[in-house]
Enzyme design. Structure first.
Site, PDB file in Angstrom:
ATOM      1  N   THR A  83       0.861  -1.179   0.000  1.00 47.71           N
ATOM      2  CA  THR A  83       0.000   0.000   0.000  1.00 47.71           C
ATOM      3  C   THR A  83       0.895   1.225   0.000  1.00 47.71           C
ATOM      4  O   THR A  83       1.966   1.212   0.626  1.00 47.71           O
ATOM      5  CB  THR A  83      -0.915   0.028   1.246  1.00 47.71           C
ATOM      6  OG1 THR A  83      -1.451   1.337   1.409  1.00 47.71           O
ATOM      7  CG2 THR A  83      -0.171  -0.339   2.507  1.00 47.71           C
ATOM      8  N   CYS A 196      -2.223   4.900  -5.446  1.00 40.58           N
ATOM      9  CA  CYS A 196      -2.906   4.038  -4.483  1.00 40.58           C
ATOM     10  C   CYS A 196      -2.949   2.671  -5.139  1.00 40.58           C
ATOM     11  O   CYS A 196      -3.217   2.567  -6.341  1.00 40.58           O
ATOM     12  CB  CYS A 196      -4.311   4.556  -4.193  1.00 40.58           C
ATOM     13  SG  CYS A 196      -5.335   3.375  -3.303  1.00 40.58           S
TER      14      CYS A 196
END
Length: 239
Positions: A83, A196
């Site tokens: 992430t 992202c």
């Protein structure tokens, strides 16, 4: 090959993409039925989200550092935090282990630089766009990151958490993201970072009005490069 340790679950939607990309790359490079030596520790994302909302980045760092140590102790030769947002705590996680933490920001920056881009639009969570850690790390590589205005940042953040992390891909949201890219191009952006790990679910880096760079794919490729850059007994190959 060296074992790859993945800290996943943030969200599991993108962790599944990491697993697929890494194994596809190993099969493409090794042939036959080769697949990657991967260990995935998938955390409960709600726990991490609660820490984010409360500003408990210290607790989040401790949690991910503990997972990283477990992966290292289980034989991981490298660790990836799957992430972008949680790279806010990358440095304390790296400090907790002896093996390399492959940093998604550094790898994306190197890819941008190699392609000749230095003024990208960053599409990411509000934490990644606003906390400064991402832009500061990019500046170390000579890259000046742009972000949408406040309304745009709120829209991107909501698309990520309310839709993509829940497995929903909405055409109206795709159009919103494409409009933000068009606005950034008009303001001087020379590229766009899908910053992202879930944004690749809704946008492909190909076909955008700016050259696109998918941080998930870049990060996964770096893990494969690390894993396969060794000899038959696991020692790094000589340069």
């Amino acid at each position: 090959m060296r074992k790859i340790g993945l800290i996943g679950g943030m969200s599991f939607e993108s962790s599944a993409i990491y697993y697929k990309l890494i194994n596809e790359a190993v099969r493409a490079r090794r042939g036959e039925l080769h697949s990657a030596e991967v260990m995935l520790h998938s955390v409960n994302f709600q726990d991490i989200v609660d820490m984010q909302k409360a500003g408990r980045w210290d607790a989040a760092a401790e949690r991910l550092a503990s997972v990283a140590r477990d992966l290292q102790n289980a034989g991981a030769g490298c660790v990836l935090i799957c992430t972008n947002t949680m790279h806010l705590v990358a440095r304390p996680v790296q400090a907790a282990i002896a093996c390399p933490l492959i940093d998604i920001i550094d790898e994306t920056a190197k890819t941008l630089t190699a392609a000749g881009h230095s003024r990208p639009l960053l599409l990411a969570t509000r934490y990644t766009m606003e906390h400064g850690f991402y832009a500061e790390r990019m500046r170390e590589h000579g890259i000046d990151v742009m972000v949408p205005d406040a309304a745009g940042r709120a829209a991107v953040h909501d698309i990520i958490f309310s839709e993509l992390c829940a497995g929903r891909v909405e055409e109206s949201s795709r159009r919103k993201l494409e409009a933000l890219i068009d606005e950034a191009k008009a303001d001087g952006a020379d590229s766009v970072i899908l910053g992202c790990t879930e944004i690749c679910l809704i946008l492909s880096p190909d076909g955008l009005t700016l050259p696109g760079f998918d941080s998930t794919a870049i990060h996964a490729a770096a893990a494969v490069d690390f894993s396969l850059a060794c000899g038959s007994k696991g020692a790094p190959l000589a340069a």
